[in-house]
Design an enzyme around this catalytic site. Structure first.
Site, PDB file in Angstrom:
ATOM      1  N   TYR A  64      19.010 -23.585  -3.639  1.00 23.21           N
ATOM      2  CA  TYR A  64      19.021 -22.668  -2.500  1.00 23.21           C
ATOM      3  C   TYR A  64      20.471 -22.342  -2.138  1.00 23.21           C
ATOM      4  O   TYR A  64      21.181 -23.154  -1.542  1.00 23.21           O
ATOM      5  CB  TYR A  64      18.317 -23.278  -1.293  1.00 23.21           C
ATOM      6  CG  TYR A  64      16.845 -23.576  -1.477  1.00 23.21           C
ATOM      7  CD1 TYR A  64      16.123 -23.009  -2.529  1.00 23.21           C
ATOM      8  CD2 TYR A  64      16.175 -24.416  -0.601  1.00 23.21           C
ATOM      9  CE1 TYR A  64      14.774 -23.289  -2.688  1.00 23.21           C
ATOM     10  CE2 TYR A  64      14.824 -24.697  -0.752  1.00 23.21           C
ATOM     11  CZ  TYR A  64      14.125 -24.140  -1.804  1.00 23.21           C
ATOM     12  OH  TYR A  64      12.792 -24.419  -1.953  1.00 23.21           O
ATOM     13  N   PHE A 213       4.974 -21.223   1.284  1.00 22.37           N
ATOM     14  CA  PHE A 213       4.457 -19.934   1.756  1.00 22.37           C
ATOM     15  C   PHE A 213       3.212 -20.139   2.623  1.00 22.37           C
ATOM     16  O   PHE A 213       2.193 -19.481   2.423  1.00 22.37           O
ATOM     17  CB  PHE A 213       4.150 -18.990   0.596  1.00 22.37           C
ATOM     18  CG  PHE A 213       5.361 -18.529  -0.171  1.00 22.37           C
ATOM     19  CD1 PHE A 213       6.624 -18.572   0.404  1.00 22.37           C
ATOM     20  CD2 PHE A 213       5.247 -18.037  -1.452  1.00 22.37           C
ATOM     21  CE1 PHE A 213       7.754 -18.142  -0.287  1.00 22.37           C
ATOM     22  CE2 PHE A 213       6.370 -17.605  -2.157  1.00 22.37           C
ATOM     23  CZ  PHE A 213       7.631 -17.660  -1.572  1.00 22.37           C
ATOM     24  N   GLY A 216       2.250 -16.924   4.075  1.00 29.84           N
ATOM     25  CA  GLY A 216       2.178 -15.786   3.173  1.00 29.84           C
ATOM     26  C   GLY A 216       3.444 -15.482   2.422  1.00 29.84           C
ATOM     27  O   GLY A 216       3.454 -14.659   1.521  1.00 29.84           O
ATOM     28  N   GLY A 217       4.561 -16.101   2.800  1.00 26.44           N
ATOM     29  CA  GLY A 217       5.813 -15.881   2.087  1.00 26.44           C
ATOM     30  C   GLY A 217       6.433 -14.539   2.410  1.00 26.44           C
ATOM     31  O   GLY A 217       6.528 -14.129   3.566  1.00 26.44           O
ATOM     32  N   PHE A 218       6.856 -13.834   1.365  1.00 26.08           N
ATOM     33  CA  PHE A 218       7.553 -12.559   1.551  1.00 26.08           C
ATOM     34  C   PHE A 218       6.607 -11.450   1.996  1.00 26.08           C
ATOM     35  O   PHE A 218       7.036 -10.400   2.447  1.00 26.08           O
ATOM     36  CB  PHE A 218       8.268 -12.174   0.255  1.00 26.08           C
ATOM     37  CG  PHE A 218       9.261 -13.204  -0.186  1.00 26.08           C
ATOM     38  CD1 PHE A 218      10.404 -13.456   0.557  1.00 26.08           C
ATOM     39  CD2 PHE A 218       9.047 -13.947  -1.339  1.00 26.08           C
ATOM     40  CE1 PHE A 218      11.322 -14.416   0.161  1.00 26.08           C
ATOM     41  CE2 PHE A 218       9.968 -14.914  -1.752  1.00 26.08           C
ATOM     42  CZ  PHE A 218      11.105 -15.144  -0.998  1.00 26.08           C
ATOM     43  N   PRO A 220       3.744 -11.377   4.668  1.00 31.90           N
ATOM     44  CA  PRO A 220       3.015 -12.143   5.689  1.00 31.90           C
ATOM     45  C   PRO A 220       1.508 -11.929   5.615  1.00 31.90           C
ATOM     46  O   PRO A 220       1.031 -10.862   5.220  1.00 31.90           O
ATOM     47  CB  PRO A 220       3.588 -11.598   7.004  1.00 31.90           C
ATOM     48  CG  PRO A 220       4.949 -11.107   6.635  1.00 31.90           C
ATOM     49  CD  PRO A 220       4.818 -10.559   5.235  1.00 31.90           C
ATOM     50  N   LEU A 221       0.779 -12.963   5.982  1.00 28.63           N
ATOM     51  CA  LEU A 221      -0.677 -12.917   5.938  1.00 28.63           C
ATOM     52  C   LEU A 221      -1.216 -11.723   6.716  1.00 28.63           C
ATOM     53  O   LEU A 221      -0.821 -11.484   7.857  1.00 28.63           O
ATOM     54  CB  LEU A 221      -1.259 -14.205   6.521  1.00 28.63           C
ATOM     55  CG  LEU A 221      -1.058 -15.493   5.725  1.00 28.63           C
ATOM     56  CD1 LEU A 221      -1.515 -16.687   6.552  1.00 28.63           C
ATOM     57  CD2 LEU A 221      -1.814 -15.444   4.409  1.00 28.63           C
TER      58      LEU A 221
END
Length: 288
Positions: A64, A213, A216-218, A220-221
Site C-alpha cells: 500500500y 470491500f 462494495g469497494g470502488f 458502493p453497494l
C-alpha cells in the site's frame, strides 16, 4: 482479558484477542493506493483515533503506497500498545502504473516480510496473509511453495500467525494442510456472497473470516432492498451493511477503511445498529 464497547465484541486470532470491528489502512495512501496521502496529519489522526476508540486490529500491507501505510502506522502509533495487533499481507508488488503484479516466489515473499518488519518497526509480525489470485478475484492453483515459505518464516520466529487472502476454498484447505491458519480475507458483502459456505465452515473451525470491500469497494453497494431497510431504520445503507456483516457470523471481523476520523466514528456507530429478524430476512434476499 480485553473488553470493548465496540460493536461485535472480540475474537481470538490464534492467541491474539482483537476487536471484531477493526480498521483497514489501505485508504490512507494516495490515489489508486499509490504515494503519500494528501493530508499527512489527517492520516495520522485517523490511526490515533482508531486506537483511542479501542480498535485493536489494524490491517495493512507493504504494497500500500508502497510502504506508505506502514510508515504512517509506525509514525502514528509506535511504540505500539500491547493490545494492538497489526495484520499485513504479502504476495503482490506494485508497478509504476499502479498495478498489482504477483510476487509469490520464495525470494519475493521473504523480502516482503522483512520490508513489513522494517517499515512497521517490529521484530515479529502478528499475522501475515498470503495474497492469492489477482485483481479480478481468486484463481485456482496450488499455493504450496508460497505458503511453505511463510510457514518457514513462522518457524524462524518472524511471523506469529498465518492466513490467506483472495483464496478459493480449495486453497484454504491446502494451506491448512501445510500449517494452521487463523483467518481468511476474501471479498464479501451483502451483495457478493460467494463465500457463504466457506464462512460457515471456518466458523465451525474457529477460524476468522475478514471481508474486504465490505461496503462494495470502488463501486458502493446499490440495492433497493438495502435502501428500503435503511430508510425504515433511519440509517444509512452503509451502516446497515456493516451491521449485517457482524450479525452474519460470529467469526466475521470488519476492517472498513477510511481516510477520515469522522467517517471512522460513523462506521463504528453504523455497525452497532440493531437489526430485527425481519430486517435480516429482508436483507438476506439481496445476495441470494
Amino acid at each position: 482479558m480485553l473488553t470493548t464497547s465496540l460493536p461485535g465484541g472480540t475474537w481470538t486470532l490464534g492467541g491474539l484477542t482483537v476487536t471484531r470491528f477493526g480498521y483497514g489502512a489501505m485508504q490512507l495512501a494516495g490515489p489508486r493506493v499509490m504515494g503519500p496521502p494528501a493530508d499527512h496529519d489527517g492520516a495520522l489522526a485517523v490511526l490515533r483515533t482508531a486506537v483511542e476508540l479501542g480498535i485493536t486490529h489494524i490491517d495493512t500491507s507493504a504494497a500500500y503506497g508502497p510502504h506508505v501505510t506502514n510508515q504512517l502506522i509506525r509514525e502514528a502509533l509506535h511504540p505500539y500498545p500491547d493490545a494492538l495487533h497489526i495484520v499485513t499481507k504479502v504476495g503482490a508488488n506494485r508497478d509504476p502504473q499502479g498495478g498489482w503484479p504477483p510476487a509469490r516466489d520464495p525470494q519475493s515473499l521473504r523480502r516482503s516480510v522483512h520490508e513489513n518488519l522494517e517499515t512497521l518497526g517490529l521484530d515479529v509480525l502478528d499475522l501475515v496473509n498470503l495474497r492469492l489470485g489477482d485483481a479480478t478475484g481468486p484463481r485456482p492453483g496450488s499455493l504450496a511453495e508460497a505458503f511453505e515459505t511463510l510457514a518457514d518464516l513462522q518457524r524462524q520466529g518472524l511471523i506469529r500467525h498465518l492466513g490467506v487472502s483472495n483464496a478459493t476454498p480449495e486453497q484454504v484447505a491446502e494451506a491448512q494442510a501445510i500449517a494452521p491458519i487463523v483467518c481468511v480475507q476474501n471479498m464479501y458483502n451483502l451483495a457478493h456472497r460467494r463465500d457463504d459456505e466457506l464462512i460457515d465452515a471456518l466458523a465451525g473451525q474457529g477460524v476468522a473470516y475478514v471481508p474486504f470491500f465490505p461496503l462494495g469497494g470502488f463501486s458502493p453497494l446499490q440495492s433497493s432492498v438495502l435502501s428500503t431497510v435503511a430508510a425504515r431504520l433511519e440509517a444509512t445503507p452503509m451502516s446497515v451493511a456493516l451491521a449485517w456483516l457482524l450479525r452474519r457470523s460470529p467469526n466475521i471481523l470488519l476492517i472498513p477503511g477510511t481516510s477520515s476520523a469522522a467517517h471512522l466514528r460513523e462506521n463504528i456507530a453504523g455497525a452497532a445498529l440493531s437489526l430485527s429478524a425481519d430486517d435480516l430476512a429482508e436483507l438476506d434476499t439481496i445476495g441470494r
